[in-house]
Scaffold this motif. Structure first.
Motif, PDB file in Angstrom:
ATOM      1  N   VAL A 287      -4.287   1.191 -12.771  1.00  0.00           N
ATOM      2  CA  VAL A 287      -3.960  -0.095 -12.168  1.00  0.00           C
ATOM      3  C   VAL A 287      -4.184   0.011 -10.665  1.00  0.00           C
ATOM      4  CG1 VAL A 287      -2.253  -0.581 -13.964  1.00  0.00           C
ATOM      5  CG2 VAL A 287      -1.515   0.469 -11.800  1.00  0.00           C
ATOM      6  N   PRO A 288      -4.223  -1.113  -9.941  1.00  0.00           N
ATOM      7  CA  PRO A 288      -4.359  -1.025  -8.486  1.00  0.00           C
ATOM      8  C   PRO A 288      -3.228  -0.209  -7.861  1.00  0.00           C
ATOM      9  CG  PRO A 288      -4.779  -3.262  -9.234  1.00  0.00           C
ATOM     10  CD  PRO A 288      -4.263  -2.516 -10.427  1.00  0.00           C
ATOM     11  N   VAL A 289      -3.580   0.538  -6.824  1.00  0.00           N
ATOM     12  CA  VAL A 289      -2.617   1.359  -6.086  1.00  0.00           C
ATOM     13  C   VAL A 289      -2.609   0.870  -4.641  1.00  0.00           C
ATOM     14  CG1 VAL A 289      -1.997   3.675  -5.313  1.00  0.00           C
ATOM     15  CG2 VAL A 289      -2.998   3.353  -7.585  1.00  0.00           C
ATOM     16  N   TRP A 290      -1.432   0.527  -4.154  1.00  0.00           N
ATOM     17  CA  TRP A 290      -1.284   0.062  -2.781  1.00  0.00           C
ATOM     18  C   TRP A 290      -0.494   1.087  -1.969  1.00  0.00           C
ATOM     19  CZ3 TRP A 290       0.275  -5.852  -2.973  1.00  0.00           C
ATOM     20  CH2 TRP A 290      -0.747  -6.568  -3.626  1.00  0.00           C
ATOM     21  N   ALA A 291      -0.543   0.938  -0.664  1.00  0.00           N
ATOM     22  CA  ALA A 291       0.244   1.781   0.235  1.00  0.00           C
ATOM     23  C   ALA A 291       0.859   0.899   1.316  1.00  0.00           C
ATOM     24  CB  ALA A 291      -0.619   2.869   0.867  1.00  0.00           C
ATOM     25  N   TYR A 292       2.015   1.311   1.797  1.00  0.00           N
ATOM     26  CA  TYR A 292       2.730   0.575   2.840  1.00  0.00           C
ATOM     27  C   TYR A 292       2.702   1.407   4.118  1.00  0.00           C
ATOM     28  CZ  TYR A 292       6.377  -2.750   4.467  1.00  0.00           C
ATOM     29  OH  TYR A 292       7.090  -3.727   5.118  1.00  0.00           O
ATOM     30  N   GLN A 293       2.014   0.874   5.119  1.00  0.00           N
ATOM     31  CA  GLN A 293       2.003   1.489   6.451  1.00  0.00           C
ATOM     32  C   GLN A 293       3.290   1.026   7.139  1.00  0.00           C
ATOM     33  OE1 GLN A 293      -0.875  -0.071   9.322  1.00  0.00           O
ATOM     34  NE2 GLN A 293      -1.609   2.007   9.653  1.00  0.00           N
ATOM     35  N   VAL A 294       4.310   1.870   7.093  1.00  0.00           N
ATOM     36  CA  VAL A 294       5.672   1.417   7.370  1.00  0.00           C
ATOM     37  C   VAL A 294       5.949   1.283   8.861  1.00  0.00           C
ATOM     38  CG1 VAL A 294       6.508   2.391   5.201  1.00  0.00           C
ATOM     39  CG2 VAL A 294       6.650   3.750   7.300  1.00  0.00           C
ATOM     40  N   SER A 295       7.157   0.791   9.146  1.00  0.00           N
ATOM     41  CA  SER A 295       7.551   0.459  10.515  1.00  0.00           C
ATOM     42  C   SER A 295       7.454   1.633  11.476  1.00  0.00           C
ATOM     43  CB  SER A 295       8.973  -0.095  10.516  1.00  0.00           C
ATOM     44  OG  SER A 295       9.895   0.864  10.006  1.00  0.00           O
ATOM     45  N   GLY A 296       7.809   2.831  11.008  1.00  0.00           N
ATOM     46  CA  GLY A 296       7.729   3.992  11.885  1.00  0.00           C
ATOM     47  C   GLY A 296       6.300   4.344  12.243  1.00  0.00           C
ATOM     48  N   GLU A 297       5.376   4.182  11.301  1.00  0.00           N
ATOM     49  CA  GLU A 297       3.965   4.404  11.584  1.00  0.00           C
ATOM     50  C   GLU A 297       3.475   3.397  12.623  1.00  0.00           C
ATOM     51  OE1 GLU A 297       1.560   5.211   7.875  1.00  0.00           O
ATOM     52  OE2 GLU A 297       3.471   4.656   6.941  1.00  0.00           O
ATOM     53  N   TYR A 298       3.880   2.150  12.460  1.00  0.00           N
ATOM     54  CA  TYR A 298       3.526   1.098  13.415  1.00  0.00           C
ATOM     55  C   TYR A 298       4.079   1.405  14.798  1.00  0.00           C
ATOM     56  CZ  TYR A 298       3.492  -3.615  15.505  1.00  0.00           C
ATOM     57  OH  TYR A 298       3.301  -4.687  16.328  1.00  0.00           O
ATOM     58  N   ALA A 299       5.364   1.749  14.846  1.00  0.00           N
ATOM     59  CA  ALA A 299       6.031   1.957  16.135  1.00  0.00           C
ATOM     60  C   ALA A 299       5.431   3.142  16.895  1.00  0.00           C
ATOM     61  CB  ALA A 299       7.525   2.174  15.916  1.00  0.00           C
ATOM     62  N   MET A 300       5.052   4.201  16.185  1.00  0.00           N
ATOM     63  CA  MET A 300       4.484   5.370  16.861  1.00  0.00           C
ATOM     64  C   MET A 300       3.177   5.029  17.563  1.00  0.00           C
ATOM     65  SD  MET A 300       5.235   8.691  14.442  1.00  0.00           S
ATOM     66  CE  MET A 300       4.297   8.063  13.061  1.00  0.00           C
ATOM     67  N   ILE A 301       2.304   4.314  16.882  1.00  0.00           N
ATOM     68  CA  ILE A 301       1.021   3.966  17.491  1.00  0.00           C
ATOM     69  C   ILE A 301       1.216   2.991  18.645  1.00  0.00           C
ATOM     70  CG2 ILE A 301      -1.163   2.767  17.086  1.00  0.00           C
ATOM     71  CD1 ILE A 301      -1.275   4.066  14.347  1.00  0.00           C
ATOM     72  N   GLU A 302       2.104   2.013  18.462  1.00  0.00           N
ATOM     73  CA  GLU A 302       2.360   1.063  19.545  1.00  0.00           C
ATOM     74  C   GLU A 302       2.945   1.764  20.771  1.00  0.00           C
ATOM     75  OE1 GLU A 302       1.523  -1.979  19.987  1.00  0.00           O
ATOM     76  OE2 GLU A 302       0.846  -2.567  17.995  1.00  0.00           O
ATOM     77  N   ALA A 326      -7.956   7.564   1.194  1.00  0.00           N
ATOM     78  CA  ALA A 326      -7.101   8.349   0.299  1.00  0.00           C
ATOM     79  C   ALA A 326      -6.905   7.686  -1.056  1.00  0.00           C
ATOM     80  CB  ALA A 326      -5.745   8.598   0.952  1.00  0.00           C
ATOM     81  N   GLY A 327      -7.278   6.400  -1.165  1.00  0.00           N
ATOM     82  CA  GLY A 327      -7.213   5.767  -2.476  1.00  0.00           C
ATOM     83  C   GLY A 327      -6.518   4.428  -2.554  1.00  0.00           C
ATOM     84  N   ALA A 328      -6.007   3.903  -1.448  1.00  0.00           N
ATOM     85  CA  ALA A 328      -5.293   2.626  -1.507  1.00  0.00           C
ATOM     86  C   ALA A 328      -6.264   1.474  -1.734  1.00  0.00           C
ATOM     87  CB  ALA A 328      -4.512   2.399  -0.218  1.00  0.00           C
ATOM     88  N   ASP A 329      -5.968   0.648  -2.714  1.00  0.00           N
ATOM     89  CA  ASP A 329      -6.763  -0.555  -2.948  1.00  0.00           C
ATOM     90  C   ASP A 329      -6.368  -1.684  -2.005  1.00  0.00           C
ATOM     91  OD1 ASP A 329      -8.304   0.324  -5.357  1.00  0.00           O
ATOM     92  OD2 ASP A 329      -6.281   0.569  -6.156  1.00  0.00           O
ATOM     93  N   ALA A 330      -5.139  -1.650  -1.509  1.00  0.00           N
ATOM     94  CA  ALA A 330      -4.669  -2.607  -0.515  1.00  0.00           C
ATOM     95  C   ALA A 330      -3.585  -1.933   0.311  1.00  0.00           C
ATOM     96  CB  ALA A 330      -4.141  -3.881  -1.166  1.00  0.00           C
ATOM     97  N   ILE A 331      -3.370  -2.461   1.513  1.00  0.00           N
ATOM     98  CA  ILE A 331      -2.434  -1.845   2.454  1.00  0.00           C
ATOM     99  C   ILE A 331      -1.521  -2.914   3.028  1.00  0.00           C
ATOM    100  CG2 ILE A 331      -2.194  -0.492   4.575  1.00  0.00           C
ATOM    101  CD1 ILE A 331      -5.172   0.353   4.152  1.00  0.00           C
TER     102      ILE A 331
END
Length: 347
Positions: A287-302, A326-331
């Motif tokens: 089935v489709p596999v998604w990934a969540y680029q979470v708040s901490g990932e966002y905050a570090m780059i910002e 890595a394999g995510a069909d959507a993010i």
């Protein structure tokens, strides 16, 4: 002198050649925008630890959804922040609760231009901040043939009642589907949540409602800004139900189990610290596999880009492409609308 026979650099010599042979591609429709809606706001409220992200009012949420649709983003995931919380998260399945009100508003605004998605979890709605009801707040259903209730062994940790929580999830699912949600994001990490919610939806006639299972959701340090975003009431942690960061195989097993229970899509969360798990889940399920680029990932780059330490656009693009590779069909990404604009210009 011996010169090289193989010259891989030939395929890197110009932007046109690099585009032509690129192995991994990202398009706007593969991005989903998480959005927070807070009850009682008349104007959007900035979130301090997530520069550029806000708690929305209904009007600003409608605008954000329209902008995402215009940018070609694939979906929007809604998180509700209620004014009043209680032990069982009563506002979660209230038709007039903020998340269900916001869902109706967004569906009316964008229709089918976006896949309108709703977070199905109790943590935003409970006064203790856990993803389920605590033992004693709601009577525990006794499984067929069971004796002592779950948890009678006196295990250490927050006493989240798995099976009583499933009852609440079922009520939430029907309420969200009635509000018009196209896809429900089951993020609570309760055992059996997919099977129970699917059964409740089907019994209520919502056989077309899509289920996204947060199958491999890890406990850890990358959720801090999100807890500000939803005004979390949590003290302690969620390690008795979210996955241990050291366990990769367990994440794959959870994903396989959720697919067997009827999940239409499975999720790995967070994204970048768990790219190995993401790749293994992608290989294990069909089935489709998604990934969540979470708040901490966002905050570090910002934060790093605000100090001039990294190139902001380059880092965002590289991070998103790495998750796809890595394999995510959507993010799910807080940069979804902005990044979609870049993609149209050639990210």
């Amino acid at each position: 002198m011996t010169f090289p026979t193989h010259r891989p650099r030939r395929l890197r010599q110009s932007p046109a050649v690099r585009r032509l042979v690129r192995e991994t591609h990202l398009v706007p429709s593969q991005l989903v925008l998480p959005a927070f809606i807070r009850e009682g706001l008349s104007e959007p409220l900035p979130i301090g630890s997530m520069p550029g992200v806000v708690q929305h009012s209904l009007d600003s949420l409608r605008r954000a959804a329209a902008e995402a649709a215009d940018a070609g983003v694939g979906g929007i995931m809604l998180f509700g922040v209620p004014s009043v919380r209680d032990a069982v998260g009563s506002a979660a399945d209230d038709p007039d609760g903020i998340l269900n009100v916001a869902t109706r508003a967004v569906v009316a605004e964008v229709g089918d231009a976006l896949v309108v998605q709703t977070d199905l979890c109790l943590d935003e709605f409970t006064d203790h901040g856990h993803c389920g009801v605590l033992r004693g707040d709601v009577p525990t259903p006794t499984p067929h043939g069971a004796g002592a209730p779950r948890g009678a062994s006196g295990r250490v940790g927050p006493a989240v009642d798995n099976d009583a929580t499933l009852v609440r999830y079922g009520a939430m699912a029907v309420a969200q589907a009635e509000a018009g949600s196209h896809l429900l994001g089951l993020s609570g990490m309760m055992d059996g949540q997919v099977a129970h919610v699917r059964a409740e939806l089907d019994a209520a006639g919502f056989t077309d409602t899509i289920l996204l299972a947060y199958a491999a959701k890890y406990a850890g340090a990358f959720y801090g800004p999100f807890r500000e975003a939803v005004d979390s009431q949590l003290t302690g942690d969620r390690r008795t139900y979210q996955l241990d960061p050291g366990n990769g195989r367990e994440g794959v097993r959870e994903a396989v189990t959720d697919v067997a229970e009827g999940a239409d899509i499975v999720m790995v969360k967070p994204a970048m610290p768990y790219l190995d798990v993401l790749a293994e889940v992608r290989a294990a399920v069909d089935v489709p596999v998604w990934a969540y680029q979470v708040s901490g990932e966002y905050a570090m780059i910002e934060a790093a880009s605000a100090h001039g330490w990294i190139d902001r656009r380059g880092a965002i693009g590289e991070a998103l492409l790495g998750i796809r590779r890595a394999g995510a069909d959507a993010i799910l990404s807080y940069w979804a609308t902005e990044a979609a604009g870049w993609l149209r210009d050639g990210l």
